[in-house]
Design a protein around this motif. Structure first.
Motif, short mmCIF file in Angstrom:
data_model
loop_
_atom_site.label_atom_id
_atom_site.label_comp_id
_atom_site.label_asym_id
_atom_site.label_seq_id
_atom_site.Cartn_x
_atom_site.Cartn_y
_atom_site.Cartn_z
N VAL A 22 0.84 -1.20 0.00
CA VAL A 22 0.00 0.00 0.00
C VAL A 22 0.87 1.25 0.00
CG1 VAL A 22 -1.70 1.33 1.30
CG2 VAL A 22 -1.95 -1.15 1.11
N ASP A 23 1.94 1.24 0.77
CA ASP A 23 2.82 2.41 0.84
C ASP A 23 3.43 2.74 -0.52
OD1 ASP A 23 2.44 2.96 3.52
OD2 ASP A 23 4.24 1.89 4.19
N THR A 24 3.71 1.73 -1.33
CA THR A 24 4.36 1.98 -2.61
C THR A 24 3.39 2.04 -3.78
OG1 THR A 24 4.78 -0.40 -2.86
CG2 THR A 24 6.52 0.93 -1.87
N GLU A 25 2.28 1.32 -3.70
CA GLU A 25 1.38 1.21 -4.85
C GLU A 25 -0.02 1.74 -4.59
OE1 GLU A 25 1.52 -2.57 -6.90
OE2 GLU A 25 3.39 -3.10 -5.86
N GLY A 26 -0.31 2.12 -3.36
CA GLY A 26 -1.64 2.61 -3.03
C GLY A 26 -2.60 1.48 -2.71
N LEU A 27 -3.78 1.84 -2.24
CA LEU A 27 -4.78 0.84 -1.87
C LEU A 27 -5.19 -0.03 -3.06
CD1 LEU A 27 -7.07 2.96 0.47
CD2 LEU A 27 -5.80 0.92 1.14
N LEU A 57 -6.66 -5.02 5.92
CA LEU A 57 -6.65 -3.56 5.99
C LEU A 57 -7.13 -3.06 7.35
CD1 LEU A 57 -7.95 -2.64 2.43
CD2 LEU A 57 -5.65 -2.24 3.35
N HIS A 58 -8.13 -3.70 7.91
CA HIS A 58 -8.62 -3.29 9.23
C HIS A 58 -7.55 -3.49 10.29
CE1 HIS A 58 -12.71 -1.98 8.59
NE2 HIS A 58 -12.96 -3.03 7.83
N GLU A 59 -6.80 -4.59 10.19
CA GLU A 59 -5.75 -4.83 11.17
C GLU A 59 -4.62 -3.81 11.01
OE1 GLU A 59 -3.26 -8.58 13.03
OE2 GLU A 59 -5.29 -8.77 12.23
N ILE A 60 -4.28 -3.51 9.76
CA ILE A 60 -3.27 -2.48 9.51
C ILE A 60 -3.76 -1.14 10.05
CG2 ILE A 60 -2.14 -1.12 7.71
CD1 ILE A 60 -2.18 -3.64 5.97
N GLY A 61 -5.03 -0.83 9.79
CA GLY A 61 -5.61 0.42 10.28
C GLY A 61 -5.54 0.53 11.79
N SER A 95 1.55 9.32 8.63
CA SER A 95 2.60 8.30 8.66
C SER A 95 2.50 7.34 7.49
CB SER A 95 2.56 7.54 10.00
OG SER A 95 1.37 6.76 10.09
N HIS A 96 1.29 7.13 6.99
CA HIS A 96 1.08 6.24 5.84
C HIS A 96 -0.01 6.86 4.96
CE1 HIS A 96 3.58 2.93 7.36
NE2 HIS A 96 3.09 3.22 8.55
N PRO A 97 0.35 7.86 4.17
CA PRO A 97 -0.65 8.64 3.44
C PRO A 97 -1.50 7.82 2.48
CG PRO A 97 1.59 9.20 2.74
CD PRO A 97 1.71 8.39 3.98
N ASN A 98 -0.98 6.72 1.93
CA ASN A 98 -1.79 5.92 1.01
C ASN A 98 -2.91 5.17 1.72
OD1 ASN A 98 -0.34 6.74 -1.20
ND2 ASN A 98 0.92 4.90 -1.33
N MET A 99 -2.82 5.07 3.04
CA MET A 99 -3.90 4.43 3.81
C MET A 99 -4.99 5.41 4.18
SD MET A 99 -3.82 1.12 4.53
CE MET A 99 -4.79 1.04 6.06
N GLY A 147 -8.24 17.25 6.46
CA GLY A 147 -7.81 18.26 5.51
C GLY A 147 -6.33 18.54 5.62
N ALA A 148 -5.83 18.64 6.85
CA ALA A 148 -4.42 18.93 7.07
C ALA A 148 -3.53 17.75 6.67
CB ALA A 148 -4.18 19.28 8.54
N ALA A 149 -4.05 16.54 6.81
CA ALA A 149 -3.27 15.36 6.45
C ALA A 149 -3.29 15.07 4.95
CB ALA A 149 -3.79 14.14 7.21
N THR A 150 -4.29 15.60 4.27
CA THR A 150 -4.47 15.29 2.86
C THR A 150 -3.64 16.17 1.94
OG1 THR A 150 -6.74 14.59 3.32
CG2 THR A 150 -6.21 15.05 1.03
#
Length: 216
Positions: A22-27, A57-61, A95-99, A147-150
């Protein structure tokens, strides 16, 4: 004993590999097939540990959001609690913007997220905020944080000074903003959060006055 031919799997190793994808390729880049390939196993092997991609994904979240701090409300200071919650919430999302699209969809069925939401709402109501206002405050903090994280204000400018020279006299230093983007984003979020909390302070004082709970 010889080394096992098939890598030893665990939920932790599966989630770690999934987050790396996810970090490299997105969801959209995450699939059970791609996850199995990254781990060097057959897809069927994954299902001995997890049932679906959403479960992963829920566990990662949960792991990412475990750093979100609502402990500040324990001191019965709703403003300090909101500030700590908001800052740690933003840090977790960044910390993990693609998530981010998955994490901001709402607490859903994640027990840990629901516990945090319950703690925030309960602390505000206990402090004297009406339940509807407590809900609006919680939603507003989410809007500010997401908004600030996006997005980033400073990262939106170009490094080329010639793009701003002469044509935009008040933006002649804009090309330098990208080099201090993180600093600007942090300070801007702090300014926004403080202004919002100051507004809540004024509203809260009005509530206390109506309730006859003001000094004197």
């Amino acid at each position: 004993m010889g080394r096992p031919r098939t890598p030893i799997l665990s939920r932790a190793s599966i989630c770690e590999a999934a987050l790396a994808i996810v970090d490299t390729e997105g969801l959209a880049g995450l699939s059970m097939r791609k996850l199995a390939a990254r781990l060097g196993v057959q897809v069927a092997s994954l299902y001995h540990h997890v049932t679906t991609k959403d479960e992963v994904l829920h566990e990662i979240g949960d792991a990412i959001m475990s750093s979100v701090d609502v402990s500040g409300f324990a001191a019965h200071d709703w403003r300090a609690g909101l500030a700590r919650w908001a800052r740690s919430y933003r840090a977790a999302l960044r910390s993990h913007p693609n998530m981010l699209p998955f994490l901001t969809a709402g607490p859903g069925r994640r027990a840990s997220a629901l516990r945090r939401a319950d703690a925030v709402h309960g602390a505000l109501v206990d402090a004297g905020w009406p339940p509807r206002q407590a809900t609006l405050i919680g939603a507003s903090i989410k809007y500010l944080v997401v908004g600030a994280a996006t997005t980033s204000f400073a990262d939106g400018f170009d490094d080329d000074a010639l793009l701003y020279q002469d044509r935009y006299p008040h933006l002649t230093g804009a090309h330098r903003l990208r080099s201090v983007a993180a600093e600007i984003d942090e300070e801007a979020f702090g300014l926004l959060l403080d202004a919002f909390l100051d507004g809540l302070d004024a509203r809260y004082a009005g509530l206390r006055e109506v309730a006859g709970d003001h000094p004197g």
